[in-house]
Design a protein around this motif. Structure first.
Motif, PDB file in Angstrom:
ATOM      1  N   SER A  17       0.833  -1.207   0.000  1.00 10.77           N
ATOM      2  CA  SER A  17       0.000   0.000   0.000  1.00 10.77           C
ATOM      3  C   SER A  17       0.866   1.255   0.000  1.00 10.77           C
ATOM      4  O   SER A  17       0.547   2.243  -0.678  1.00 10.77           O
ATOM      5  N   LEU A  18       1.964   1.222   0.758  1.00 12.21           N
ATOM      6  CA  LEU A  18       2.896   2.354   0.783  1.00 12.21           C
ATOM      7  C   LEU A  18       3.473   2.610  -0.607  1.00 12.21           C
ATOM      8  O   LEU A  18       3.471   3.748  -1.101  1.00 12.21           O
ATOM      9  N   CYS A  19       3.942   1.550  -1.239  1.00 10.96           N
ATOM     10  CA  CYS A  19       4.540   1.686  -2.570  1.00 10.96           C
ATOM     11  C   CYS A  19       3.510   2.132  -3.593  1.00 10.96           C
ATOM     12  O   CYS A  19       3.788   2.985  -4.448  1.00 10.96           O
ATOM     13  N   ALA A  20       2.319   1.545  -3.517  1.00  9.41           N
ATOM     14  CA  ALA A  20       1.276   1.895  -4.480  1.00  9.41           C
ATOM     15  C   ALA A  20       0.900   3.367  -4.378  1.00  9.41           C
ATOM     16  O   ALA A  20       0.688   4.041  -5.397  1.00  9.41           O
ATOM     17  N   ALA A  21       0.831   3.900  -3.152  1.00  9.93           N
ATOM     18  CA  ALA A  21       0.475   5.306  -2.971  1.00  9.93           C
ATOM     19  C   ALA A  21       1.574   6.224  -3.489  1.00  9.93           C
ATOM     20  O   ALA A  21       1.305   7.205  -4.190  1.00  9.93           O
ATOM     21  N   LEU A  22       2.823   5.918  -3.156  1.00  8.32           N
ATOM     22  CA  LEU A  22       3.936   6.751  -3.609  1.00  8.32           C
ATOM     23  C   LEU A  22       4.042   6.766  -5.125  1.00  8.32           C
ATOM     24  O   LEU A  22       4.201   7.824  -5.745  1.00  8.32           O
ATOM     25  N   LEU A  23       3.951   5.587  -5.725  1.00  8.21           N
ATOM     26  CA  LEU A  23       4.051   5.498  -7.175  1.00  8.21           C
ATOM     27  C   LEU A  23       2.813   6.081  -7.851  1.00  8.21           C
ATOM     28  O   LEU A  23       2.911   6.702  -8.916  1.00  8.21           O
ATOM     29  N   GLY A  24       1.655   5.893  -7.232  1.00  8.71           N
ATOM     30  CA  GLY A  24       0.409   6.346  -7.830  1.00  8.71           C
ATOM     31  C   GLY A  24       0.347   7.844  -8.018  1.00  8.71           C
ATOM     32  O   GLY A  24      -0.232   8.326  -9.006  1.00  8.71           O
ATOM     33  N   VAL A  62      11.627  -5.850   0.771  1.00 13.66           N
ATOM     34  CA  VAL A  62      12.673  -5.277  -0.083  1.00 13.66           C
ATOM     35  C   VAL A  62      12.099  -4.153  -0.948  1.00 13.66           C
ATOM     36  O   VAL A  62      12.685  -3.069  -1.064  1.00 13.66           O
ATOM     37  N   LEU A  63      10.935  -4.408  -1.546  1.00 18.58           N
ATOM     38  CA  LEU A  63      10.302  -3.409  -2.399  1.00 18.58           C
ATOM     39  C   LEU A  63       9.973  -2.146  -1.621  1.00 18.58           C
ATOM     40  O   LEU A  63      10.242  -1.031  -2.074  1.00 18.58           O
ATOM     41  N   GLY A  64       9.370  -2.310  -0.448  1.00 14.26           N
ATOM     42  CA  GLY A  64       9.003  -1.154   0.360  1.00 14.26           C
ATOM     43  C   GLY A  64      10.207  -0.320   0.743  1.00 14.26           C
ATOM     44  O   GLY A  64      10.165   0.914   0.712  1.00 14.26           O
ATOM     45  N   THR A  65      11.296  -0.987   1.101  1.00 15.85           N
ATOM     46  CA  THR A  65      12.511  -0.267   1.479  1.00 15.85           C
ATOM     47  C   THR A  65      13.089   0.509   0.300  1.00 15.85           C
ATOM     48  O   THR A  65      13.442   1.687   0.419  1.00 15.85           O
ATOM     49  N   LEU A 100      -0.627  12.631   2.226  1.00 11.13           N
ATOM     50  CA  LEU A 100      -2.017  12.241   2.475  1.00 11.13           C
ATOM     51  C   LEU A 100      -2.369  10.967   1.723  1.00 11.13           C
ATOM     52  O   LEU A 100      -3.118  10.122   2.237  1.00 11.13           O
ATOM     53  N   ALA A 101      -1.846  10.788   0.503  1.00 11.04           N
ATOM     54  CA  ALA A 101      -2.120   9.571  -0.259  1.00 11.04           C
ATOM     55  C   ALA A 101      -1.594   8.337   0.477  1.00 11.04           C
ATOM     56  O   ALA A 101      -2.268   7.295   0.521  1.00 11.04           O
ATOM     57  N   VAL A 102      -0.410   8.450   1.064  1.00 15.00           N
ATOM     58  CA  VAL A 102       0.155   7.328   1.826  1.00 15.00           C
ATOM     59  C   VAL A 102      -0.723   7.011   3.030  1.00 15.00           C
ATOM     60  O   VAL A 102      -1.038   5.840   3.309  1.00 15.00           O
ATOM     61  N   ILE A 103      -1.137   8.049   3.761  1.00 18.67           N
ATOM     62  CA  ILE A 103      -1.986   7.835   4.948  1.00 18.67           C
ATOM     63  C   ILE A 103      -3.304   7.163   4.559  1.00 18.67           C
ATOM     64  O   ILE A 103      -3.739   6.189   5.194  1.00 18.67           O
TER      65      ILE A 103
END
Length: 268
Positions: free
Chosen positions: A22-29, A138-141, A222-225
Motif C-alpha cells: 500500500s505504501l509503494c502503491a500510494a507513492l508510485l500512484g 525489499v520493495l518497500g525499502t 495524504l495519499a500514503v496515509i
C-alpha cells in the motif's frame, strides 16, 4: 477480537506485506496520476495475469516468472510513450487486452489450475507466502529510499520532464525506476488484491488526496496515509465479515474519495 485476528500467521504476513504494498502503491500512484499514466497499473495487472497463467500451466514459479515479464511490459510501455509510436492509453489497451486474452485461453485449455488463477484474478490473503513477504519488505525499502533520496528529481520529472532534462536530470533513468517499481508492486499486490483491483490502490489514494491538497508533498503524504488506512480497514472488514479483502479495500478507498471530494467542494 483484534488480538485474535493478529494471532493467525496468514494475517500477520498479509498485514506486513499489505502495508508495504500500500505504501509503494500510494507513492508510485501520485506520480503516475500526475503524468496521466494512471491506468498503467490496470494494464500491467492484466499482463501479470497472462504471465502467471502461462507459468502455472508449464509448471514454473508464478512469482519469479511473472515479475520479469511485467517489468519488460512496463519498460515497453514507457518506450512506446516516449517515442510516440503509440499513445500511452492505446499501448496499455493493446498489451492489457492481449495478455488477458492469452491468460483466459491458457486457463481454458489447462485443467487443475483454476484455484491458483482465481486467487490471482480476485485476490486472497491466504495466498500470501513468506516469499511474498520478503519481496514486499525489499520493495518497500527501495521505494521509500527512492522517494526520500530523489524527491526533488522525481518532482521535476513528474511535473515538467522537458525542463528536468534541460537542468541535467536523467529523466529516463527515473522513469525507468518508476516503471520497474510499478511492475513489481502490481505483481506482489495481485496476490492479495487480485489482477482486477490492484490498480485501484494506485489511483484512489492519489486522486483522493488531490481533492484537498494543492502541493506535491501534501498530496504524497495524504495519499500514503489514506492508502494505509484503506488497507487496515479493508483487512479488518474482510476478517470479521468474511468479505473479499481486495473488494473491501477498494470500497473503503471509494468511501474516502467521496468524503474528501465533499470536503474539497465545501472548501471551494
Amino acid at each position: 477480537m483484534i488480538l485474535e485476528m493478529l494471532s493467525y500467521p496468514f494475517i500477520q504476513r498479509a498485514l506486513i506485506a499489505g502495508l508495504l504494498i500500500s505504501l509503494c502503491a500510494a507513492l508510485l500512484g501520485v506520480s503516475l496520476v500526475l503524468k496521466r499514466y494512471a491506468m498503467i497499473g490496470d494494464g500491467l495487472s492484466h499482463v501479470g495475469f497472462g504471465a502467471l497463467a502461462v507459468a502455472t500451466a508449464v509448471g514454473l514459479s508464478p512469482l519469479w516468472f511473472t515479475i520479469p515479464v511485467v517489468i519488460v511490459a512496463a519498460v515497453l510501455l514507457l518506450r512506446l510513450n516516449e517515442t510516440n509510436a503509440i499513445r500511452g492509453d492505446g499501448a496499455i489497451a493493446v498489451l492489457s487486452t492481449g495478455s488477458l486474452a492469452l491468460g483466459v485461453m491458457v486457463v481454458s485449455l489447462t485443467s487443475g489450475m483454476n484455484t491458483d488463477v482465481t486467487n490471482y484474478l480476485f485476490g486472497s490473503i491466504l495466498a500470501m507466502s513468506r516469499e511474498d513477504l520478503m519481496l514486499s519488505i525489499v520493495l518497500g525499502t527501495v521505494c521509500f529510499l527512492l522517494f526520500l533520496l530523489c524527491y526533488h528529481r522525481i518532482f521535476g520529472v513528474t511535473f515538467d520532464e522537458t525542463f528536468a532534462r534541460a537542468t541535467g536530470v536523467r529523466a529516463g533513468v527515473y522513469n525507468l525506476l518508476l516503471a520497474v517499481l510499478t511492475a513489481i508492486t502490481v505483481v506482489l499486490g495481485m496476490r492479495m488484491m487480485g489482477a482486477l483491483l490492484i490498480s485501484a490502490c494506485m489511483i484512489f489514494p492519489a486522486l483522493t488526496a488531490m481533492r484537498v491538497c494543492k502541493t506535491f508533498r501534501g498530496v504524497t503524504i495524504l495519499a500514503v496515509i489514506l492508502s494505509l488506512l484503506s488497507f487496515l480497514i479493508g483487512l479488518t472488514l474482510s476478517y470479521f465479515f468474511a468479505v473479499p479483502t481486495g473488494a473491501g479495500i477498494v470500497l473503503v478507498s471509494v468511501g474516502f474519495f467521496i468524503l474528501f471530494s465533499g470536503i474539497g467542494a465545501l472548501r471551494k
